[in-house]
Design a protein around this motif. Structure first.
Motif, short mmCIF file in Angstrom:
data_model
loop_
_atom_site.label_atom_id
_atom_site.label_comp_id
_atom_site.label_asym_id
_atom_site.label_seq_id
_atom_site.Cartn_x
_atom_site.Cartn_y
_atom_site.Cartn_z
N THR A 115 0.83 -1.19 0.00
CA THR A 115 0.00 0.00 0.00
C THR A 115 0.88 1.26 0.00
N GLY A 116 0.33 2.39 -0.43
CA GLY A 116 1.13 3.61 -0.48
C GLY A 116 0.40 4.72 -1.21
N ILE A 117 1.05 5.85 -1.36
CA ILE A 117 0.42 7.01 -1.97
C ILE A 117 0.04 6.73 -3.43
N LEU A 118 0.93 6.06 -4.18
CA LEU A 118 0.63 5.82 -5.59
C LEU A 118 -0.52 4.82 -5.79
N PRO A 119 -0.53 3.67 -5.10
CA PRO A 119 -1.70 2.79 -5.22
C PRO A 119 -3.00 3.48 -4.79
N ASP A 120 -2.93 4.33 -3.75
CA ASP A 120 -4.13 5.09 -3.34
C ASP A 120 -4.60 6.00 -4.47
N ARG A 121 -3.63 6.60 -5.18
CA ARG A 121 -3.97 7.49 -6.29
C ARG A 121 -4.63 6.69 -7.42
N VAL A 122 -4.13 5.49 -7.68
CA VAL A 122 -4.73 4.63 -8.71
C VAL A 122 -6.20 4.37 -8.37
N ARG A 123 -6.47 4.03 -7.11
CA ARG A 123 -7.85 3.72 -6.69
C ARG A 123 -8.74 4.96 -6.82
N ARG A 124 -8.21 6.11 -6.39
CA ARG A 124 -9.00 7.34 -6.44
C ARG A 124 -9.32 7.73 -7.89
N GLN A 125 -8.32 7.66 -8.76
CA GLN A 125 -8.54 8.00 -10.17
C GLN A 125 -9.50 7.02 -10.82
N THR A 126 -9.43 5.76 -10.42
CA THR A 126 -10.35 4.74 -10.94
C THR A 126 -11.79 5.08 -10.54
N GLU A 127 -11.97 5.42 -9.26
CA GLU A 127 -13.32 5.76 -8.77
C GLU A 127 -13.88 6.99 -9.48
N GLU A 128 -13.01 7.99 -9.72
CA GLU A 128 -13.46 9.22 -10.40
C GLU A 128 -13.89 8.90 -11.84
N TRP A 129 -13.11 8.08 -12.52
CA TRP A 129 -13.45 7.74 -13.90
C TRP A 129 -14.75 6.92 -13.94
N ALA A 130 -14.86 5.97 -13.02
CA ALA A 130 -16.05 5.10 -12.98
C ALA A 130 -17.32 5.92 -12.72
N ALA A 131 -17.21 6.91 -11.85
CA ALA A 131 -18.38 7.76 -11.54
C ALA A 131 -18.85 8.52 -12.78
N ALA A 132 -17.89 8.89 -13.63
CA ALA A 132 -18.22 9.66 -14.84
C ALA A 132 -18.63 8.75 -16.01
N HIS A 133 -18.46 7.42 -15.85
CA HIS A 133 -18.77 6.48 -16.93
C HIS A 133 -19.60 5.32 -16.38
N PRO A 134 -20.85 5.59 -16.00
CA PRO A 134 -21.66 4.55 -15.37
C PRO A 134 -21.97 3.36 -16.28
N GLU A 135 -21.76 3.54 -17.58
CA GLU A 135 -22.06 2.43 -18.50
C GLU A 135 -21.01 1.31 -18.41
N THR A 136 -19.86 1.60 -17.80
CA THR A 136 -18.81 0.59 -17.63
C THR A 136 -18.73 0.21 -16.15
N GLU A 137 -18.75 -1.08 -15.88
CA GLU A 137 -18.65 -1.56 -14.50
C GLU A 137 -17.17 -1.69 -14.15
N VAL A 138 -16.73 -0.95 -13.15
CA VAL A 138 -15.30 -0.90 -12.83
C VAL A 138 -15.08 -1.30 -11.37
N ARG A 139 -14.12 -2.18 -11.16
CA ARG A 139 -13.74 -2.59 -9.80
C ARG A 139 -12.25 -2.32 -9.60
N SER A 140 -11.86 -2.12 -8.35
CA SER A 140 -10.45 -1.95 -8.01
C SER A 140 -9.96 -3.17 -7.24
N ALA A 141 -8.82 -3.71 -7.65
CA ALA A 141 -8.19 -4.83 -6.93
C ALA A 141 -7.14 -4.29 -5.96
#
Length: 301
Positions: free
Chosen positions: A203-229
């Protein structure tokens, strides 16, 4: 009196994230518990304590004169290629009489690919068929093309034989595509279900950033189902792999890449190739008969 085996020095990137730095220190302690007869210490190149020099000093205080350094890094970028060797050379001047060998970075080892596959399974809905899932593997990113290419290699090896719709690659810093760009690419390729998989050990700042950017993109694109591992983490496979890298360094067995060779390692879908006798590749023209080929091939060796 037999010479004691070289001490084990673990070299880490360093992180501004306290939890990530503590995960590294815990991992080093666990390695020490697994190998009680061996002096084990770990330090960072930058950003978090203890520095690599302190770890070397600790080993020297414990009587170590020889040690093997293993970079706790997935790809060989600037840190593994330059910073760690430079730091080790400096420590050699500080502690006359010590000697060291330097091991290989960790990835993309089949054992780590198995952990990544597990992380994907944890993130996916149990009803999902892997053939409907596109994976976006996200690496740290580097100004070193070879390091970035290593992440693509890991992505390809993860794709082979496991049945995912595809495995795309992105980076969280310094290299394209970035996480939103990688997700956009998945969507343009027709992906309806995407799992974003961070190619990070802890875990760390960069993996946290990956998750945050993923969530932001997913919120703007509801037609795609996105999960974070999740990140790889201090799994038994990682502990075993560090030990494998230590043993290679001690034996001087810094060989060509055999980790992902289908003739040595059982890779999904290619298990029947393990141990096959290697035959010289037959070129039809080598015997001087062209067998209907209209031209002779020239092979520059």
């Amino acid at each position: 009196m037999t010479t004691p085996p070289p001490a084990l020095l673990i070299a880490g990137h360093g992180t501004r994230d306290d939890a990530g730095a503590e995960a590294f220190r815990d991992f080093v302690r666990e390695l020490g518990r697994r190998h009680p007869g061996l002096p084990v210490a770990g330090g960072f190149i930058e950003l978090s304590p203890p520095p690599l020099g302190e770890a070397v000093a600790e080993l020297v205080e414990r009587g170590a004169r020889r040690f093997a350094a293993v970079p706790l890094m997935l790809v060989s970028a600037g840190h593994a290629k330059g910073d760690i060797p430079a730091a080790l050379a400096r420590e050699k001047e500080r502690h006359p009489g010590i000697s060291y060998t330097y091991g290989r970075p960790l990835g993309p080892h089949p054992a780590l690919l198995s952990v990544l596959e597990r992380r994907l399974a944890e993130a996916m809905d149990p009803s999902w068929d892997p053939s409907e899932v596109t994976v976006l593997l996200v690496g740290r990113g580097s100004t070193d093309p070879d390091a970035n290419a290593e992440v693509f290699k890991a992505a390809r090896l993860l794709w082979e034989g496991r049945g995912y719709a595809g495995v795309e690659t992105a980076f969280v810093s310094l290299a394209a595509p970035d996480v939103p760009g990688g997700l956009e690419r998945c969507a343009r390729l027709g992906a309806r279900r995407v799992v974003v998989l961070p190619y990070f050990l802890f875990t760390g700042i960069l993996p946290d950033r990956v998750r945050r950017q993923t969530e932001e993109w997913a919120a703007a694109h509801p037609e795609t189902e996105v999960r974070s591992a999740d990140v790889i983490g201090p799994e038994p496979e990682l502990l075993d792999l560090v030990w494998e890298r230590y043993e290679e360094a001690v034996k001087g067995d810094l060989r060509m890449n055999c980790d992902s060779c289908v003739y040595r390692i059982a890779l999904p879908g290619f298990e029947d190739k393990v141990g096959l006798a290697q035959q010289p590749h037959f070129h039809p023209d080598d015997d001087g008969h062209h067998h209907g080929h209209g031209h002779a091939h020239s092979h520059a060796h």
